[in-house]
Design a protein around this motif. Structure first.
Motif, short mmCIF file in Angstrom:
data_model
loop_
_atom_site.label_atom_id
_atom_site.label_comp_id
_atom_site.label_asym_id
_atom_site.label_seq_id
_atom_site.Cartn_x
_atom_site.Cartn_y
_atom_site.Cartn_z
N ASP A 92 27.28 -75.84 -48.72
CA ASP A 92 26.94 -74.57 -49.36
C ASP A 92 27.82 -73.38 -48.98
OD1 ASP A 92 24.69 -75.75 -50.63
OD2 ASP A 92 23.55 -75.54 -48.77
N TYR A 93 28.50 -73.44 -47.82
CA TYR A 93 29.15 -72.24 -47.29
C TYR A 93 30.61 -72.44 -46.91
CZ TYR A 93 24.32 -70.72 -46.78
OH TYR A 93 23.01 -70.40 -47.02
N ILE A 94 31.37 -71.36 -47.10
CA ILE A 94 32.75 -71.26 -46.64
C ILE A 94 32.83 -70.08 -45.68
CG2 ILE A 94 35.13 -70.73 -47.32
CD1 ILE A 94 34.51 -72.07 -50.01
N LEU A 95 33.49 -70.30 -44.55
CA LEU A 95 33.68 -69.25 -43.55
C LEU A 95 35.12 -68.78 -43.62
CD1 LEU A 95 32.58 -67.75 -40.99
CD2 LEU A 95 33.60 -69.62 -39.67
N GLY A 96 35.30 -67.47 -43.64
CA GLY A 96 36.64 -66.88 -43.58
C GLY A 96 36.80 -66.13 -42.27
N LEU A 97 37.88 -66.40 -41.56
CA LEU A 97 38.19 -65.72 -40.31
C LEU A 97 39.52 -65.01 -40.50
CD1 LEU A 97 37.87 -66.95 -36.70
CD2 LEU A 97 40.09 -66.17 -37.51
N ILE A 98 39.57 -63.73 -40.18
CA ILE A 98 40.78 -62.92 -40.31
C ILE A 98 41.18 -62.48 -38.91
CG2 ILE A 98 41.86 -60.93 -41.42
CD1 ILE A 98 38.56 -61.89 -42.76
N SER A 99 42.45 -62.75 -38.55
CA SER A 99 42.89 -62.44 -37.19
C SER A 99 44.18 -61.64 -37.19
CB SER A 99 43.10 -63.74 -36.41
OG SER A 99 44.34 -64.32 -36.77
N PRO A 100 44.48 -60.99 -36.08
CA PRO A 100 45.76 -60.30 -35.92
C PRO A 100 46.87 -61.32 -35.68
CG PRO A 100 44.44 -60.06 -33.94
CD PRO A 100 43.59 -60.78 -34.93
N PRO A 101 48.13 -60.89 -35.74
CA PRO A 101 49.25 -61.83 -35.64
C PRO A 101 49.41 -62.49 -34.28
CG PRO A 101 50.06 -59.57 -35.74
CD PRO A 101 48.58 -59.52 -36.00
N ASP A 102 48.91 -61.89 -33.22
CA ASP A 102 49.10 -62.46 -31.89
C ASP A 102 48.03 -63.50 -31.52
OD1 ASP A 102 47.05 -60.61 -31.73
OD2 ASP A 102 47.68 -59.81 -29.79
#
Length: 121
Positions: A92-102
């Motif tokens: 049912d679900y998709i997780l999105g993780l957004i991170s910095p370049p380091d």
């Protein structure tokens, strides 16, 4: 199924995880691309990230099928400004993780595992 109380609980947990791990954001969307829970840096559009995640996963599944592979676990987008990782954490679900370049991919995968367990409780 996430109740309104559970959604509020998850939002607070997302906030804590983002701040503790120096992330740019987390978003949980349904498979149709509707946002469920998120904690994002200012200026990030929850609706766009949710719908994009669903579209990317659909395209990824078609590509995987075309090359005779089965299943799709993650789609990793890497730019000079960081990572955007979409992971299907249930039917049912998709997780999105957004991170910095380091950020280190191994650490990000550990965070995704922790969030997946928390959401699927």
């Amino acid at each position: 199924m996430l109740t309104p109380e559970k959604i509020n609980e998850k939002r607070e947990a997302f906030k804590d995880i983002v701040r503790t791990n120096n992330l740019d954001g987390l978003i949980l969307a349904d498979i149709e691309g509707l946002p469920i829970v998120s904690y994002l840096q200012e200026g990030m559009d929850e609706d766009t990230l949710a719908s994009t995640g669903a579209a990317i996963f659909t395209a990824g599944l078609m590509a995987i099928s075309d090359v005779k592979k089965r299943g799709l676990e993650q789609v990793v987008l890497h730019s000079p400004d960081g990572y955007l990782i979409y992971t299907q954490i249930s039917d049912d679900y998709i997780l999105g993780l957004i991170s910095p370049p380091d950020a280190k991919l191994g650490i990000l995968k550990m965070i995704i595992k922790k969030v997946t367990e928390m959401v699927n409780e």
